[in-house]
Design a protein around this motif. Structure first.
Motif, PDB file in Angstrom:
ATOM      1  N   GLU A 172       0.807  -1.219   0.000  1.00 23.70           N
ATOM      2  CA  GLU A 172       0.000   0.000   0.000  1.00 23.70           C
ATOM      3  C   GLU A 172       0.843   1.274   0.000  1.00 23.70           C
ATOM      4  O   GLU A 172       0.316   2.374  -0.212  1.00 23.70           O
ATOM      5  N   ASP A 173       2.156   1.153   0.225  1.00 22.30           N
ATOM      6  CA  ASP A 173       3.046   2.312   0.121  1.00 22.30           C
ATOM      7  C   ASP A 173       3.255   2.746  -1.326  1.00 22.30           C
ATOM      8  O   ASP A 173       3.685   3.873  -1.587  1.00 22.30           O
ATOM      9  N   ILE A 174       2.996   1.845  -2.272  1.00 18.22           N
ATOM     10  CA  ILE A 174       3.252   2.134  -3.687  1.00 18.22           C
ATOM     11  C   ILE A 174       2.109   2.970  -4.234  1.00 18.22           C
ATOM     12  O   ILE A 174       0.973   2.504  -4.356  1.00 18.22           O
ATOM     13  N   GLU A 175       2.393   4.228  -4.569  1.00 15.45           N
ATOM     14  CA  GLU A 175       1.323   5.103  -5.042  1.00 15.45           C
ATOM     15  C   GLU A 175       0.992   4.893  -6.511  1.00 15.45           C
ATOM     16  O   GLU A 175      -0.138   5.166  -6.940  1.00 15.45           O
ATOM     17  N   ALA A 176       1.985   4.432  -7.288  1.00 15.27           N
ATOM     18  CA  ALA A 176       1.740   4.237  -8.723  1.00 15.27           C
ATOM     19  C   ALA A 176       2.731   3.220  -9.267  1.00 15.27           C
ATOM     20  O   ALA A 176       3.815   3.007  -8.711  1.00 15.27           O
ATOM     21  N   VAL A 177       2.328   2.587 -10.365  1.00 18.05           N
ATOM     22  CA  VAL A 177       3.214   1.710 -11.138  1.00 18.05           C
ATOM     23  C   VAL A 177       3.323   2.314 -12.532  1.00 18.05           C
ATOM     24  O   VAL A 177       2.310   2.490 -13.217  1.00 18.05           O
ATOM     25  N   ALA A 178       4.549   2.650 -12.930  1.00 19.32           N
ATOM     26  CA  ALA A 178       4.802   3.194 -14.264  1.00 19.32           C
ATOM     27  C   ALA A 178       5.354   2.068 -15.129  1.00 19.32           C
ATOM     28  O   ALA A 178       6.395   1.491 -14.809  1.00 19.32           O
ATOM     29  N   PHE A 179       4.670   1.759 -16.203  1.00 20.22           N
ATOM     30  CA  PHE A 179       5.043   0.615 -17.030  1.00 20.22           C
ATOM     31  C   PHE A 179       5.948   1.041 -18.183  1.00 20.22           C
ATOM     32  O   PHE A 179       5.703   2.056 -18.839  1.00 20.22           O
ATOM     33  N   THR A 180       6.961   0.217 -18.442  1.00 17.23           N
ATOM     34  CA  THR A 180       7.717   0.402 -19.679  1.00 17.23           C
ATOM     35  C   THR A 180       6.908  -0.107 -20.857  1.00 17.23           C
ATOM     36  O   THR A 180       6.911   0.489 -21.933  1.00 17.23           O
ATOM     37  N   HIS A 181       6.187  -1.202 -20.657  1.00 14.70           N
ATOM     38  CA  HIS A 181       5.316  -1.766 -21.685  1.00 14.70           C
ATOM     39  C   HIS A 181       4.469  -2.848 -21.033  1.00 14.70           C
ATOM     40  O   HIS A 181       4.663  -3.165 -19.846  1.00 14.70           O
ATOM     41  N   LEU A 182       3.555  -3.423 -21.790  1.00 14.10           N
ATOM     42  CA  LEU A 182       2.548  -4.300 -21.207  1.00 14.10           C
ATOM     43  C   LEU A 182       2.731  -5.762 -21.600  1.00 14.10           C
ATOM     44  O   LEU A 182       1.766  -6.469 -21.882  1.00 14.10           O
ATOM     45  N   HIS A 183       3.963  -6.245 -21.551  1.00 14.33           N
ATOM     46  CA  HIS A 183       4.216  -7.677 -21.701  1.00 14.33           C
ATOM     47  C   HIS A 183       4.032  -8.358 -20.343  1.00 14.33           C
ATOM     48  O   HIS A 183       4.184  -7.723 -19.291  1.00 14.33           O
ATOM     49  N   PRO A 184       3.706  -9.661 -20.342  1.00 17.76           N
ATOM     50  CA  PRO A 184       3.348 -10.337 -19.092  1.00 17.76           C
ATOM     51  C   PRO A 184       4.408 -10.275 -17.993  1.00 17.76           C
ATOM     52  O   PRO A 184       4.055 -10.241 -16.809  1.00 17.76           O
ATOM     53  N   ASP A 185       5.699 -10.249 -18.364  1.00 12.31           N
ATOM     54  CA  ASP A 185       6.740 -10.237 -17.340  1.00 12.31           C
ATOM     55  C   ASP A 185       6.980  -8.843 -16.769  1.00 12.31           C
ATOM     56  O   ASP A 185       7.872  -8.656 -15.936  1.00 12.31           O
ATOM     57  N   HIS A 186       6.166  -7.868 -17.184  1.00  8.45           N
ATOM     58  CA  HIS A 186       6.298  -6.504 -16.665  1.00  8.45           C
ATOM     59  C   HIS A 186       5.025  -6.018 -15.967  1.00  8.45           C
ATOM     60  O   HIS A 186       5.069  -5.012 -15.270  1.00  8.45           O
ATOM     61  N   LEU A 187       3.925  -6.730 -16.148  1.00 13.04           N
ATOM     62  CA  LEU A 187       2.663  -6.255 -15.567  1.00 13.04           C
ATOM     63  C   LEU A 187       2.041  -7.234 -14.581  1.00 13.04           C
ATOM     64  O   LEU A 187       0.949  -6.988 -14.052  1.00 13.04           O
ATOM     65  N   GLY A 188       2.750  -8.328 -14.269  1.00 15.48           N
ATOM     66  CA  GLY A 188       2.160  -9.427 -13.509  1.00 15.48           C
ATOM     67  C   GLY A 188       1.394  -9.030 -12.262  1.00 15.48           C
ATOM     68  O   GLY A 188       0.205  -9.354 -12.118  1.00 15.48           O
ATOM     69  N   TRP A 189       2.057  -8.345 -11.315  1.00 13.11           N
ATOM     70  CA  TRP A 189       1.400  -8.052 -10.043  1.00 13.11           C
ATOM     71  C   TRP A 189       0.338  -6.970 -10.169  1.00 13.11           C
ATOM     72  O   TRP A 189      -0.492  -6.803  -9.257  1.00 13.11           O
ATOM     73  N   ALA A 190       0.318  -6.226 -11.271  1.00 15.28           N
ATOM     74  CA  ALA A 190      -0.720  -5.221 -11.462  1.00 15.28           C
ATOM     75  C   ALA A 190      -2.089  -5.855 -11.679  1.00 15.28           C
ATOM     76  O   ALA A 190      -3.111  -5.195 -11.512  1.00 15.28           O
ATOM     77  N   CYS A 191      -2.109  -7.120 -12.037  1.00 14.77           N
ATOM     78  CA  CYS A 191      -3.371  -7.840 -12.246  1.00 14.77           C
ATOM     79  C   CYS A 191      -3.791  -8.618 -11.006  1.00 14.77           C
ATOM     80  O   CYS A 191      -4.729  -9.419 -11.066  1.00 14.77           O
TER      81      CYS A 191
END
Length: 280
Positions: free
Chosen positions: A115-134
């Motif tokens: 909950e300390d993380i205010e935002a996630v900035a993505f380099t791109h939306l491949h599965p190995d970069h967005l996993g925990w965002a889902c």
């Protein structure tokens, strides 16, 4: 040299740098094993015979998988979100296997709660970069996605697009997304691939996402990855990136760069620029 070579074939643990008032830390989530000839099709068996230090005991490239934690005072941003609690395997192609799941434990080791993380900035939306965002872990955070990357969201699995869409804010080239952090859009790997330039203490760090997958590409920027959407475009960008990473007071963060995720490029004679890890 022996220690450096060993680091090229193992995934990274937690590693941190300080840039003035900004702290940057690699947060491990897991590791990826890649088939080198499939990943970099311009290479040959002779290439890897000359550079066995990049390969593990089974002849695969080892890539780290995780996120970059950027901290300024009490505020915290993640760049990318790892693989998530997932395992992938493929019988052919560049990917041999990938396994995530360690990011919550890694954050805890750093004294940070999700909950300390205010935002996630993505380099791109491949599965190995967005996993925990889902996953519920980061469901509270704002998701920063480059505008052209989000416009191409039809390429995502519907469930992934739906999970991200609740929290997405699109960003454009040059936007400051966090104190000392600006995005720049560099298409090639994907339609809207983004990099993040972090400045502080008289230095800058370029978190270049998948513009490069392996340190060996620093000496061979023409070598594009099989995962790249537009091979000529990403090769042209990589030539510019290599020049930048060779400049004084400029560092790079390669999320997949085994256990040498932070570093810079320096000329080592006739072989071209070589990646030198930076650990402080």
């Amino acid at each position: 040299m022996a220690d450096f070579n060993a680091r090229l074939s193992r995934p990274s643990g937690i590693r941190s740098l300080r840039l003035g008032d900004v702290s940057v830390t690699y947060v491990p989530d897991g590791a990826i094993r890649l088939r080198p000839l499939d990943l970099l099709p311009d290479t040959t068996d002779a290439t890897w015979a000359a550079h066995p230090e990049y390969l593990d005991g089974s002849g695969h490239l080892t890539a780290s998988a995780g996120a970059l934690l950027v901290e300024h005072g009490d505020r915290a941003l993640l760049i990318d979100a790892g693989i998530g609690p997932h395992t992938f395997e493929s019988p052919e192609g560049p990917l041999h296997s990938a396994q995530g799941g360690a990011l919550p434990e890694s954050l805890a080791a750093l004294g940070r709660r999700p909950e300390d993380i205010e935002a996630v900035a993505f380099t791109h939306l491949h599965p190995d970069h967005l996993g925990w965002a889902c996953e519920p872990l980061l469901a509270h955070a704002e998701f920063l996605v480059s505008e052209p990357e989000w416009e191409a969201r039809d390429l995502l699995e519907p469930r992934v697009a739906a999970a991200l869409s609740k929290n997405v804010r699109t960003i454009t080239d040059g936007t400051e997304v966090f104190p000392g952090v600006r995005v720049r859009i560099a298409p090639g790997h994907t339609l809207g691939h983004a990099e993040y330039v972090i400045t502080g203490g008289g230095r800058r760090l370029i978190a270049f996402g998948d513009a490069m997958h392996s340190p060996i590409q620093g000496a061979h920027p023409a070598w594009s990855s099989r995962f790249d959407h537009d091979l000529p475009a990403t090769a042209a960008h990589r030539h510019r990136l290599v020049a930048e990473l060779s400049e004084p007071d400029t560092l790079g963060f390669g999320v997949h760069f085994a256990d040498v995720v932070f570093g810079h490029l320096r000329s080592d004679g006739d072989d071209g620029p070589a990646w030198h890890p930076v650990d402080a």
